[in-house]
Design an enzyme around this catalytic site. Structure first.
Site, PDB file in Angstrom:
ATOM      1  N   ARG A 279      14.246  24.727 -98.701  1.00  0.00           N
ATOM      2  CA  ARG A 279      13.819  23.615 -97.729  1.00  0.00           C
ATOM      3  C   ARG A 279      12.182  23.515 -97.582  1.00  0.00           C
ATOM      4  O   ARG A 279      11.714  22.731 -97.102  1.00  0.00           O
ATOM      5  CB  ARG A 279      14.542  23.497 -96.692  1.00  0.00           C
ATOM      6  CG  ARG A 279      15.989  23.555 -96.705  1.00  0.00           C
ATOM      7  CD  ARG A 279      16.436  22.451 -97.505  1.00  0.00           C
ATOM      8  NE  ARG A 279      16.715  22.816 -98.654  1.00  0.00           N
ATOM      9  CZ  ARG A 279      17.148  21.975 -99.804  1.00  0.00           C
ATOM     10  NH1 ARG A 279      16.630  20.547 -99.668  1.00  0.00           N
ATOM     11  NH2 ARG A 279      17.134  22.560-101.081  1.00  0.00           N
TER      12      ARG A 279
ATOM     13  N   GLN B  44      23.404  25.070-105.160  1.00  0.00           N
ATOM     14  CA  GLN B  44      23.586  24.518-104.131  1.00  0.00           C
ATOM     15  C   GLN B  44      24.996  24.014-103.482  1.00  0.00           C
ATOM     16  O   GLN B  44      25.019  23.540-102.667  1.00  0.00           O
ATOM     17  CB  GLN B  44      22.507  23.321-104.035  1.00  0.00           C
ATOM     18  CG  GLN B  44      21.029  23.920-104.096  1.00  0.00           C
ATOM     19  CD  GLN B  44      20.208  22.817-103.810  1.00  0.00           C
ATOM     20  OE1 GLN B  44      19.995  22.211-102.781  1.00  0.00           O
ATOM     21  NE2 GLN B  44      19.384  22.123-104.790  1.00  0.00           N
TER      22      GLN B  44
ATOM     23  N   ASP C  68      26.107  11.882-105.259  1.00  0.00           N
ATOM     24  CA  ASP C  68      25.004  12.783-104.913  1.00  0.00           C
ATOM     25  C   ASP C  68      25.830  14.024-104.536  1.00  0.00           C
ATOM     26  O   ASP C  68      26.759  14.064-104.325  1.00  0.00           O
ATOM     27  CB  ASP C  68      24.394  12.256-103.885  1.00  0.00           C
ATOM     28  CG  ASP C  68      23.043  12.831-103.455  1.00  0.00           C
ATOM     29  OD1 ASP C  68      22.625  13.659-104.419  1.00  0.00           O
ATOM     30  OD2 ASP C  68      22.578  13.052-102.195  1.00  0.00           O
ATOM     31  N   GLU C  69      25.000  15.164-104.866  1.00  0.00           N
ATOM     32  CA  GLU C  69      25.698  16.380-104.590  1.00  0.00           C
ATOM     33  C   GLU C  69      27.049  16.749-105.213  1.00  0.00           C
ATOM     34  O   GLU C  69      27.768  17.065-104.434  1.00  0.00           O
ATOM     35  CB  GLU C  69      25.624  16.635-102.941  1.00  0.00           C
ATOM     36  CG  GLU C  69      24.374  16.302-102.368  1.00  0.00           C
ATOM     37  CD  GLU C  69      23.319  17.297-102.184  1.00  0.00           C
ATOM     38  OE1 GLU C  69      23.636  18.391-102.959  1.00  0.00           O
ATOM     39  OE2 GLU C  69      22.481  17.277-101.317  1.00  0.00           O
TER      40      GLU C  69
ATOM     41  N   LYS D 256      15.568  14.835-107.134  1.00  0.00           N
ATOM     42  CA  LYS D 256      16.690  14.440-107.580  1.00  0.00           C
ATOM     43  C   LYS D 256      16.989  12.996-106.725  1.00  0.00           C
ATOM     44  O   LYS D 256      17.396  11.971-107.271  1.00  0.00           O
ATOM     45  CB  LYS D 256      18.021  15.573-107.170  1.00  0.00           C
ATOM     46  CG  LYS D 256      19.025  15.006-106.484  1.00  0.00           C
ATOM     47  CD  LYS D 256      19.611  16.207-106.062  1.00  0.00           C
ATOM     48  CE  LYS D 256      19.453  16.587-104.586  1.00  0.00           C
ATOM     49  NZ  LYS D 256      20.336  15.849-103.579  1.00  0.00           N
ATOM     50  N   THR D 257      16.899  12.950-105.438  1.00  0.00           N
ATOM     51  CA  THR D 257      16.966  11.665-104.519  1.00  0.00           C
ATOM     52  C   THR D 257      16.236  10.480-105.213  1.00  0.00           C
ATOM     53  O   THR D 257      16.619   9.531-105.408  1.00  0.00           O
ATOM     54  CB  THR D 257      16.797  12.011-103.361  1.00  0.00           C
ATOM     55  OG1 THR D 257      17.376  13.033-102.910  1.00  0.00           O
ATOM     56  CG2 THR D 257      17.472  11.023-102.584  1.00  0.00           C
TER      57      THR D 257
END
Length: 684
Positions: free
Chosen positions: A591, A245, A214-215, A34-35
């Site tokens: 993670r 998330q 983002d997020e 995503k980033t």
DNA sequence: GCGGAGTTCTTTTTT
DNA sequence: AGAACTCCGC
């Protein structure tokens, strides 16, 4: 460089990265790049000639902003791009905005940002009955849903809510009077300004032609509304998020924003990123199993693209010391085998769990960096210093002045401060000016002769310091110490050593700032650090420790998650939401790239007492506790432990020596001494 | 009216 | 455990 980045994307990622106009929703699972996708999009927009200064990218944490900035800049030819695109947290953006437009609300732009601690202090001074934590969250909730004090009052049914609304009103008045701004205000005030001034809203929206967030699953209502304003004249909003998330519900984040995005913004294009490039299939499988227990979700599965991987280890220990020992042992082995410490991290749900880890790491001689927790700028001594420096740049800052008027102790207590406060209010004049302008006798009439003298001396020192600062930025820290002996005031006090170390670090940081930025002054420095939470993070060869919240967006080859016990993770009771806890579990597990170790203990020392604990439901929900996995059952043994043997019964350990995975024990069974391996006994 | 000694409460998570 | 708050002696 950009060409490489683009060609390394998969089809969906590419589609998202090359989308130009119109609203775009990227539904991106954990580890789906995503980033990478949105930073590539940022670079792509610039590469096709869009003015970088017209692109705004918003994140939630400084860490995310920093990381993205680094990644994006590596793709952009910075020699061609003169103004870099603005990439910062929502709050930072609000701050920048307010610095320019605060006057729209009839307020000066030399406001001061207060942190949660300051906020609590203020609320405490207004009301002592209602717990501050409740006030903090309720007031925050009001602000984040745009409810004014008077609206809150009208809406309040229960008495307690009437009281809270009342306190809310007083709190707002206090902020206004002292020109203070809390974290919520950094979003709320810009919104109010844009709401009031349509023309300005149009201008700002024109300035930022392309907005990325983002997020997005963690945005709250206010942030959504602010985004609407930013996109008033266009529809170029690109958001990335993952409903699984969403872990900031307690801060007012609402998944509705992401679920309804397509309705909020016209002609939304939706791109799904479901391939996970981060974790092994085993890790993904257990993460999927866990999150499937949630009902409130869109429903998706992460699709693995890597190898099967090692099975997940689960450690069972009697207490946190044993837990730490096992983890440090493992980490030592990893490092010995050539792994880099920076690829290893330990996560926990509750920051307090870091303490035993830190001890263990020190004992084991392992380097670690603790991310989050008590932040540098939240430490009392640093806040004192900042308060001192704020007074120097802004004499109307009563709030800061009151903080340091008796630091180091000079005999000025609450009563004196209250008197000064009352006078300040009466004359509508900052305390600073009262202390400065009043003749000693006049001042004595308010606070008494002795205090008058003390305060006059205090003021003289402050004025002196201001002069020094004008002369030389580099010299003023020395002068500050010479006159106030602030650092020295921590001589011979408990943990004074640590505090002095912090003070030194801060001084060093300021000096360095002035060396790096000769043209900037103290005020610039203070502005810059207002929202900074962590610095000097890139200490290389160290194992990271942090809360799961802090770990969002990060990845580690070797990951440990500790504290998997009911009550610690998931946290149960009051304000806790089991689905959000589970999402936290999901974030934590995802993670991990290569290996994952989970750990639970039978008892933990917390808040001053030892509590026995049950293992977390998440262990079974993720399919880890039954079935064919390695459960490490060795506990440590020492002299004096009580043990149970199937045949010999209960006995006490007299001698314990380590023998591989086990211990060789000499046990006294009711007078008979026997040598037995620890795997044949149970610890009681 | 200030400072030290005893008592109570806290944080779950972040800007 | 540690901070933050209350109460009472100089």
């Amino acid at each position: 460089m950009l060409e490489n980045s683009l060609s390394s994307l998969n089809e969906s990622q590419k589609e998202a990265a090359q989308h130009i106009d119109g609203s775009l929703l990227i539904l991106a699972g954990a580890g789906s790049g995503k980033t990478k996708t949105i930073t590539t999009r940022l670079a792509y927009l610039i590469s096709i000639g869009i003015d970088p200064s017209s692109i705004l990218t918003l994140t939630f944490t400084n860490k995310a902003a920093t990381e993205m900035r680094e990644r994006a800049y590596s793709m952009i030819d910075t020699t061609i791009v003169n103004t870099p695109p603005l990439l910062c947290t929502f709050h930072k953006f609000g701050l920048l905005f307010l610095k320019f437009h605060m006057s729209e609300l009839g307020r000066k732009n030399n406001f001061i940002i207060i942190d949660t601690d300051d906020k609590k202090r203020i609320l405490k001074s207004i009301d002592k009955e209602i717990t501050t934590s409740l006030l903090v969250s309720e007031i925050s909730k009001y602000k984040n849903t745009l409810i004014s004090p008077s609206e809150a009052k009208t809406a309040a049914q229960l008495k307690i809510y009437q009281q809270i609304a009342d306190i809310y009103e007083k709190y707002e008045a206090y902020l206004l009077k002292n020109n203070l701004v809390d974290f919520d205000d950094l979003l709320l005030l810009p919104y109010k300004i844009l709401e009031k001034n349509e023309e300005l809203a149009k201008q700002i929206s024109q300035k930022y032609q392309y907005v990325m967030v983002d997020e997005y699953q963690d945005t709250n209502e206010l942030q959504y509304k602010l985004l609407r304003k930013l996109c008033l004249t266009h529809n170029n909003l690109c958001v990335v998020g993952d409903d699984d998330q969403s872990i900031y519900g307690w801060r007012g984040a609402t998944i509705k924003n992401i679920l309804n995005f397509s309705e909020h913004f016209e002609n939304t294009k939706v791109v799904k990123l479901e391939n996970n490039y981060r974790s092994t299939n085993i890790i993904l499988n257990h993460a999927n199993q866990l999150i499937e227990h949630n009902r409130d979700r869109l429903g998706k599965k992460l699709i693995g693209t890597r190898k099967e991987g090692d099975s997940i280890k689960v450690y069972e220990s009697s207490d946190e010391n044993e837990e730490t020992r096992k983890i440090t042992d493992d980490i030592k082995k990893l490092i010995a085998s050539g792994e880099s410490a920076k690829d290893i991290a330990i996560l926990f749900r509750v920051n307090a769990l870091s303490r035993s880890l830190e001890e263990g790491f020190n004992k084991a001689g392992l380097n670690y960096k603790l991310i989050g927790g008590m932040k540098f700028y939240e430490r009392a001594e640093i806040k004192d210093l900042i308060a001192y420096f704020r007074i120097l740049t802004n004499t109307t800052d009563n709030f800061s002045l009151k903080r340091v008027i008796n630091k180091p102790k000079r005999g000025i207590g609450k009563t004196t401060i209250d008197k000064l406060d009352a006078k300040s209010l009466e004359l509508k004049k900052p305390i600073f000016n009262i202390l400065e302008d009043f003749e000693p006798d006049e001042l004595a009439a308010i606070v008494g002769k002795k205090n008058s003298r003390t305060l006059k001396v205090f003021m003289a020192s402050i004025m002196d310091l201001r002069d020094t600062m004008e002369e030389s930025k580099m010299k003023f820290l020395d002068t500050f110490e010479d006159t106030f002996d602030y650092r020295a005031s921590y001589d011979n006090v408990p943990d004074g050593f640590d505090r002095q170390a912090n003070i030194d670090e801060f001084y060093g940081y300021i000096r360095d700032y002035f060396i790096q930025n000769p043209h900037l002054n103290l005020e610039d420095f203070l502005n810059e650090i207002a929202l900074e939470s962590e610095q000097g993070e890139l200490t290389d060869q160290a194992v990271s420790m942090m809360s799961i919240h802090s770990s969002k967006g990060l990845e580690y080859k070797h990951l440990f998650i500790i504290g998997l016990e009911e009550g610690f993770f998931p946290i149960i009771g009051d304000g806790s939401d089991i689905e959000e806890e589970r999402r936290l579990g999901y974030v934590a597990i995802t993670r991990a790239m290569d290996t994952l170790t989970l750990s639970f203990v039978h008892s933990r020392f917390y808040k001053g007492k030892r509590t026995s604990l049950l293992k977390s439901r998440f262990l079974s929900e993720s399919g880890l506790i039954k079935g064919s996995l390695t459960i490490e059952k060795t506990s440590s043994y020492k002299k004096g432990d009580l043990v149970q043997h199937k045949i010999f019964g209960m006995g006490r350990v007299q001698k314990a020596t380590k023998a591989g995975k086990d211990y060789k024990l000499t046990i006294n069974f009711g007078g008979t001494r026997r040598d037995i391996l620890s795997s044949f006994v149970e610890k009681i």
